[in-house]
Design a protein around this motif. Structure first.
Motif, PDB file in Angstrom:
ATOM      1  N   PRO A 400       0.793  -1.232   0.000  1.00  0.00           N
ATOM      2  CA  PRO A 400       0.000   0.000   0.000  1.00  0.00           C
ATOM      3  C   PRO A 400       0.823   1.279   0.000  1.00  0.00           C
ATOM      4  N   LEU A 401       1.847   1.365   0.840  1.00  0.00           N
ATOM      5  CA  LEU A 401       2.613   2.594   0.896  1.00  0.00           C
ATOM      6  C   LEU A 401       3.468   2.771  -0.363  1.00  0.00           C
ATOM      7  N   GLY A 402       3.864   1.679  -0.984  1.00  0.00           N
ATOM      8  CA  GLY A 402       4.536   1.779  -2.275  1.00  0.00           C
ATOM      9  C   GLY A 402       3.598   2.316  -3.338  1.00  0.00           C
ATOM     10  N   SER A 403       2.344   1.880  -3.299  1.00  0.00           N
ATOM     11  CA  SER A 403       1.349   2.408  -4.235  1.00  0.00           C
ATOM     12  C   SER A 403       1.128   3.893  -4.014  1.00  0.00           C
ATOM     13  N   ALA A 404       1.245   4.322  -2.780  1.00  0.00           N
ATOM     14  CA  ALA A 404       1.095   5.753  -2.493  1.00  0.00           C
ATOM     15  C   ALA A 404       2.211   6.557  -3.157  1.00  0.00           C
ATOM     16  N   TRP A 405       3.419   6.005  -3.161  1.00  0.00           N
ATOM     17  CA  TRP A 405       4.506   6.657  -3.888  1.00  0.00           C
ATOM     18  C   TRP A 405       4.181   6.736  -5.380  1.00  0.00           C
ATOM     19  N   GLY A 406       3.633   5.685  -5.925  1.00  0.00           N
ATOM     20  CA  GLY A 406       3.264   5.693  -7.329  1.00  0.00           C
ATOM     21  C   GLY A 406       2.254   6.772  -7.649  1.00  0.00           C
ATOM     22  N   ARG A 407       1.285   6.943  -6.762  1.00  0.00           N
ATOM     23  CA  ARG A 407       0.277   7.975  -6.979  1.00  0.00           C
ATOM     24  C   ARG A 407       0.914   9.366  -6.959  1.00  0.00           C
ATOM     25  N   ARG A 408       1.831   9.607  -6.007  1.00  0.00           N
ATOM     26  CA  ARG A 408       2.502  10.905  -5.946  1.00  0.00           C
ATOM     27  C   ARG A 408       3.237  11.203  -7.260  1.00  0.00           C
ATOM     28  N   ILE A 409       3.957  10.202  -7.750  1.00  0.00           N
ATOM     29  CA  ILE A 409       4.770  10.407  -8.951  1.00  0.00           C
ATOM     30  C   ILE A 409       3.876  10.622 -10.164  1.00  0.00           C
ATOM     31  N   ALA A 410       2.846   9.790 -10.316  1.00  0.00           N
ATOM     32  CA  ALA A 410       1.933   9.929 -11.451  1.00  0.00           C
ATOM     33  C   ALA A 410       1.222  11.276 -11.421  1.00  0.00           C
ATOM     34  N   ASP A 411       0.795  11.706 -10.238  1.00  0.00           N
ATOM     35  CA  ASP A 411       0.124  12.997 -10.130  1.00  0.00           C
ATOM     36  C   ASP A 411       1.068  14.144 -10.485  1.00  0.00           C
ATOM     37  N   LYS A 412       2.319  14.013 -10.083  1.00  0.00           N
ATOM     38  CA  LYS A 412       3.296  15.054 -10.408  1.00  0.00           C
ATOM     39  C   LYS A 412       3.494  15.137 -11.924  1.00  0.00           C
ATOM     40  N   VAL A 413       3.611  13.999 -12.568  1.00  0.00           N
ATOM     41  CA  VAL A 413       3.764  13.984 -14.025  1.00  0.00           C
ATOM     42  C   VAL A 413       2.575  14.659 -14.686  1.00  0.00           C
ATOM     43  N   ARG A 414       1.368  14.295 -14.274  1.00  0.00           N
ATOM     44  CA  ARG A 414       0.167  14.841 -14.915  1.00  0.00           C
ATOM     45  C   ARG A 414       0.025  16.337 -14.644  1.00  0.00           C
ATOM     46  N   SER A 415       0.497  16.806 -13.493  1.00  0.00           N
ATOM     47  CA  SER A 415       0.398  18.237 -13.195  1.00  0.00           C
ATOM     48  C   SER A 415       1.273  19.062 -14.127  1.00  0.00           C
ATOM     49  N   LEU A 416       2.335  18.455 -14.646  1.00  0.00           N
ATOM     50  CA  LEU A 416       3.253  19.158 -15.536  1.00  0.00           C
ATOM     51  C   LEU A 416       2.957  18.903 -17.004  1.00  0.00           C
ATOM     52  N   ASP A 417       2.387  17.738 -17.314  1.00  0.00           N
ATOM     53  CA  ASP A 417       2.095  17.381 -18.700  1.00  0.00           C
ATOM     54  C   ASP A 417       0.909  16.430 -18.721  1.00  0.00           C
ATOM     55  N   SER A 418      -0.263  16.988 -18.946  1.00  0.00           N
ATOM     56  CA  SER A 418      -1.485  16.173 -18.968  1.00  0.00           C
ATOM     57  C   SER A 418      -1.774  15.608 -20.349  1.00  0.00           C
ATOM     58  N   SER A 419      -0.920  15.895 -21.313  1.00  0.00           N
ATOM     59  CA  SER A 419      -1.200  15.493 -22.697  1.00  0.00           C
ATOM     60  C   SER A 419      -0.694  14.099 -23.026  1.00  0.00           C
ATOM     61  N   ARG A 420       0.104  13.500 -22.136  1.00  0.00           N
ATOM     62  CA  ARG A 420       0.702  12.203 -22.450  1.00  0.00           C
ATOM     63  C   ARG A 420       0.224  11.137 -21.481  1.00  0.00           C
ATOM     64  N   LEU A 421       0.384   9.897 -21.912  1.00  0.00           N
ATOM     65  CA  LEU A 421      -0.043   8.756 -21.120  1.00  0.00           C
ATOM     66  C   LEU A 421       0.987   8.450 -20.041  1.00  0.00           C
ATOM     67  N   VAL A 422       0.520   7.873 -18.956  1.00  0.00           N
ATOM     68  CA  VAL A 422       1.382   7.456 -17.854  1.00  0.00           C
ATOM     69  C   VAL A 422       1.272   5.949 -17.697  1.00  0.00           C
ATOM     70  N   THR A 423       2.425   5.280 -17.580  1.00  0.00           N
ATOM     71  CA  THR A 423       2.444   3.854 -17.316  1.00  0.00           C
ATOM     72  C   THR A 423       3.443   3.564 -16.213  1.00  0.00           C
ATOM     73  N   ASN A 424       3.471   2.321 -15.780  1.00  0.00           N
ATOM     74  CA  ASN A 424       4.415   1.857 -14.767  1.00  0.00           C
ATOM     75  C   ASN A 424       4.739   0.410 -15.135  1.00  0.00           C
ATOM     76  N   ALA A 425       6.017   0.125 -15.414  1.00  0.00           N
ATOM     77  CA  ALA A 425       6.410  -1.212 -15.873  1.00  0.00           C
ATOM     78  C   ALA A 425       6.487  -2.153 -14.675  1.00  0.00           C
ATOM     79  N   VAL A 426       5.429  -2.931 -14.454  1.00  0.00           N
ATOM     80  CA  VAL A 426       5.277  -3.746 -13.253  1.00  0.00           C
ATOM     81  C   VAL A 426       5.640  -5.195 -13.546  1.00  0.00           C
TER      82      VAL A 426
END
Length: 808
Positions: A400-426
């Motif tokens: 769960p807390l690792g997923s929280a880090w993922g959310r922070r990073i994804a949100d940061k990316v989208r705040s700077l560039d909402s025009s591109r897709l976000v993925t995570n190589a799991v």
């Protein structure tokens, strides 16, 4: 800010302690950037990184450059930009600490004004180090381009022009040009910001200007809206590019600064019905993962090396690349823009949990936001970039807390560039690392030996346990990155029909199975093989291992002197390996048959292939074995059946797909001459290919990629040297030490073969052929003629020339 190259005039030396310097000094040598200071260090079987780095040692280096600062610069803003310094960079100007950057892949810039001595010579020093910090070869040095900018105090900072495209229709598109203006003065200023858009032919398509008031110490952004009629769309088949020129003038119309950027109009959409659509057309990603090194050049990201790689990848059938482990260089993004390759740019290999002793996890919690900002700023205007990967096989994502880090990073990316897709190589297996380590208090244990098999990894990735553990992580992504778990494709179509999936990392030899799934499921948008291009480090993960080999690997770790991964579909010299042609056939892009012959000297020996391996075969019918020796011939084809002829004698006919998709296999005996494969579909011939044995005397043959190159520091000449007969048939089993001499306006910057366990240094002027070939790389030093001469014992020498021309 107008940039000028800052690549010339540097020196590099091992970093010494004060006491060591006092005892004898530290020898330095001149270099031109981009430069990798690790490449020429002696490899060591006892290297702390071992096979991960290809047995290269740790490095602690200091780069220095002395440069003039005119007195008139006192009233200017002076800045320097580093596109990449590996790693833990510390920058000093005239001996004073100026800046640092732990991340070796993040571009960064710094204002030099407070540290400069005007009207004098100044010294900039960059110290860096690399030590057991990655699972691959990183290099060490100022290995990407460096730029100097000089402008009025009110100026456009590096990366200060961004173009946002929208409302793209056949007859009209919108380009919103955002121009950042900095003001370090003590008072507010009002300026006018102008922007002009030009098409690929240089024709002006739109102009705009607006006033902008900039407060002291508070950058302001001018937003200029452009309407472009009948836009030429950027696409993988027709990568049309536009440019924008931004100019800042004062109230009297005098120019203060200018900056330029390149961009493209294109739309990207994903949904579970149509998959990925580029400009409204469904596109499946024929992808491959790439490391950042350039083999013989080490990690040095010279512009021509990046462009050549993009050209070769595109010619081999790839339409997409993923930057494995780390963010990609600006030079490679420029190349992908121009060639027409789609890019998944990857942010990091670790977040807060380490994978090696001294990796980026040590600084990630403090620096991750600034590194994200640097990546977005670098990528923003590149139409080739369609997707950001926020991580690769991150160990925390199953908690769960690792997923929280993922959310922070994804949100940061989208705040700077909402025009591109976000993925995570799991990687589903690594999402359960606590189970692997036996530290989980809740989940059931499992049989690790079963799971670590090729099929076991995929099956475990589709287990209920992994489904549960990765659901939150996948919910944060626009596209769910799946590493080695294709069993999820059909499962997720049922469990999570809204999910969009991509095979972010897959076994290269499994493409026949994988591509069938990609085409079957619209929500699976593509496949990225590990890897598209062979690389230094991760040594031997793709090697075929024979039972009686003297240097047996331990797991996937091959002993010294193994150097290369061996998993690339293209080797480190840029030659396509047989698997590349098989993959092109599976993709449906190739109809001409391709003949791959298993090495006859190993016939009958038991061989073990890793999940990243391919058959130990070559496109050759030129073998140093006795006539009548048993030999296996594979023909890659999309036809129904293949006939094999030797010296116009029919050897037999085989069905395609009997042993493997798109392969017809023949067991026969070697006999010198001409081997021909004829492919048939529905009884009609659809293609043929031939190989012939060598005849007559051998000689060295040199071929160069171009006869004119630029003498501007960004260009290279690639010279392929082969041992061949008069008809050009390469003697792939002949090994010869080839020596080079370079005369004229260039230096030899790399010399290598594709031998995976080589001990010969890339910086040497002599190298032994492998499979009959070596590759030399020349870098111009000035305009003029360049002559390369190659010699080898008992073979006639050969020469080739190229002309380096000045800009303009």
């Amino acid at each position: 800010m107008i940039r000028k190259s800052f690549n010339e005039g540097w020196t590099v030396a091992p970093k010494k302690t004060l006491y060591a310097v006092l005892a004898g000094g530290a020898p330095s040598r001149p270099v031109r950037l981009p430069h990798d200071g690790m490449r020429d260090l002696d490899r060591d079987p006892a290297s702390p990184s071992g096979s991960r780095s290809g047995y290269f040692p740790s490095a602690h280096l200091a780069y220095e450059k002395t440069f003039d600062v005119p007195a008139e610069w006192r009233d200017k803003t002076v800045a320097v930009e580093f596109e990449g310094v590996y790693r833990d960079a510390m920058v000093y100007v005239n001996g004073d600490f100026t800046a640092q950057r732990p991340n070796g892949y993040s571009p960064f810039s710094l204002t030099l004004d407070p540290f400069l001595r005007f009207g004098q010579r100044n010294v900039i020093r960059v110290e860096l180090r690399a030590h057991d910090d990655s699972r691959w070869y990183t290099g060490a040095g100022i290995y990407r381009n460096t730029w100097l900018g000089v402008a009025d105090p009110v100026h456009i900072p590096f990366g200060g022009v961004q173009v946002r495209t929208s409302d793209i229709e056949r007859d009209l598109a919108v380009a919103a040009v955002h121009v950042e203006v900095a003001n370090p003065l003590r008072h507010a200023v009002t300026v006018r910001v102008h922007s002009e858009i030009r098409d690929a032919a240089g024709r002006s398509t739109s102009r705009s200007s607006i006033p902008l008031t900039v407060l002291p110490g508070e950058p302001a952004i001018a937003r200029l809206r452009h309407y472009v009629t009948h836009p030429q769309l950027w696409d993988v088949d027709e990568p049309s590019l536009y440019s924008v020129q931004a100019v800042v003038t004062d109230e009297n119309g005098a120019q203060l600064d200018e900056a330029a950027a390149t961009f493209g109009f294109r739309t990207v959409q994903v949904d579970p019905v149509n998959g990925l659509r580029l400009n409204g057309r469904t596109v499946k990603l024929r992808g491959g993962c790439v490391h950042h090194d350039h083999g013989p050049l080490g990690a040095a990201a010279i512009d021509r090396a990046e462009y050549r790689r993009a050209e070769i990848l595109k010619a081999a059938g790839f339409n997409a690349v993923r930057s494995g482990h780390n963010t990609i260089s600006p030079a490679f993004l420029d190349a992908c823009d121009r060639v027409g390759l789609l890019v998944m740019d990857e942010f990091a290999d670790v977040w807060t949990e380490s994978k090696t002793s001294h990796d980026a996890a040590l600084t990630f919690p403090e620096w991750w936001e600034r590194d994200i900002e640097a990546m977005i700023r670098k990528d923003f205007n590149h139409p080739s970039v369609i997707m950001y990967s926020i991580g690769n096989e991150i160990l925390e994502v199953g908690r769960p807390l690792g997923s929280a880090w993922g959310r922070r990073i994804a949100d940061k990316v989208r705040s700077l560039d909402s025009s591109r897709l976000v993925t995570n190589a799991v990687n589903g297996l690594l999402a359960a690392t606590d189970l692997l380590l036996g530290t989980s208090p809740t989940d059931e244990p499992f049989d690790i030996n079963v799971i670590l098999s090729k099929d076991g990894v995929s099956a475990f990735g589709a287990s209920e346990l992994v489904t549960r553990r990765t659901e939150e992580t996948h919910s944060q992504a626009d596209v769910c990155g799946i590493n080695y778990s294709e069993a999820r494709y059909s499962l997720d179509a049922q469990l999570f029909p809204e999910r969009i999936l991509v095979g972010s990392e897959t076994f290269p030899g499994a493409l026949d199975v994988l591509w069938e799934l990609v085409e079957k499921h619209p929500q699976v948008i593509g496949d990225f093989a590990w890897t598209a291009w062979d690389h230094l480090g991760e040594a031997g993960v793709g090697r075929p291992v024979y039972a009686d080999d003297a240097d047996q690997p331990t797991g996937l770790v091959s002993p010294y002197p193994w150097l290369l991964s061996g998993a690339g579909t293209i080797d480190i010299t840029g030659r396509r390996r047989p698997i590349s042609y098989w993959r092109e056939t599976v993709w449906g892009l190739r109809t001409e048959p391709y003949i791959a012959v298993h090495r006859p000297q190993f016939h009958g020996r038991q061989v073990r292939l890793t999940a990243w391996s391919w058959d130990d075969a070559l496109e050759s019918w030129n073998w140093a074995v006795a006539p009548g020796s048993p030999i296996v011939v594979d023909v890659y084809s999309d036809a129904d059946e293949v006939e094999l002829h030797l010296n116009e004698r029919l050897l037999g006919k085989a069905s395609v797909g009997a042993v493997r998709s798109c392969i017809a296999r023949f067991e026969t005996a070697y006999e010198p001459g001409t081997l021909t494969a004829v492919a048939y579909r529905d009884g009609l011939e659809v293609g043929r290919a031939s190989l012939r044995s060598g005849q007559g005397d051998l000689r060295l043959v040199a071929s160069i990629d171009r006869d004119r190159i630029a003498a501007d520091g960004t260009d290279l000449a690639y010279v392929e040297i082969a041992i061949a007969d008069e008809s050009g048939t390469v003697a792939n089993e002949v090994e010869a030490l080839v020596s080079l001499r370079v005369d004229g306006a260039a230096e030899l910057v790399g010399f290598a073969s594709a031998r995976p366990d080589n001990t010969e240094p890339f910086g040497s002027d002599a190298h032994t052929t492998y499979e009959g070939r070596v590759l030399a790389i020349l870098r111009p030093t000035r305009p003029g003629r360049i002559l390369l001469t190659a010699e080898a014992d008992d073979l006639p020498s050969t020469s080739v020339s190229v002309t380096a021309v000045a800009e303009g």
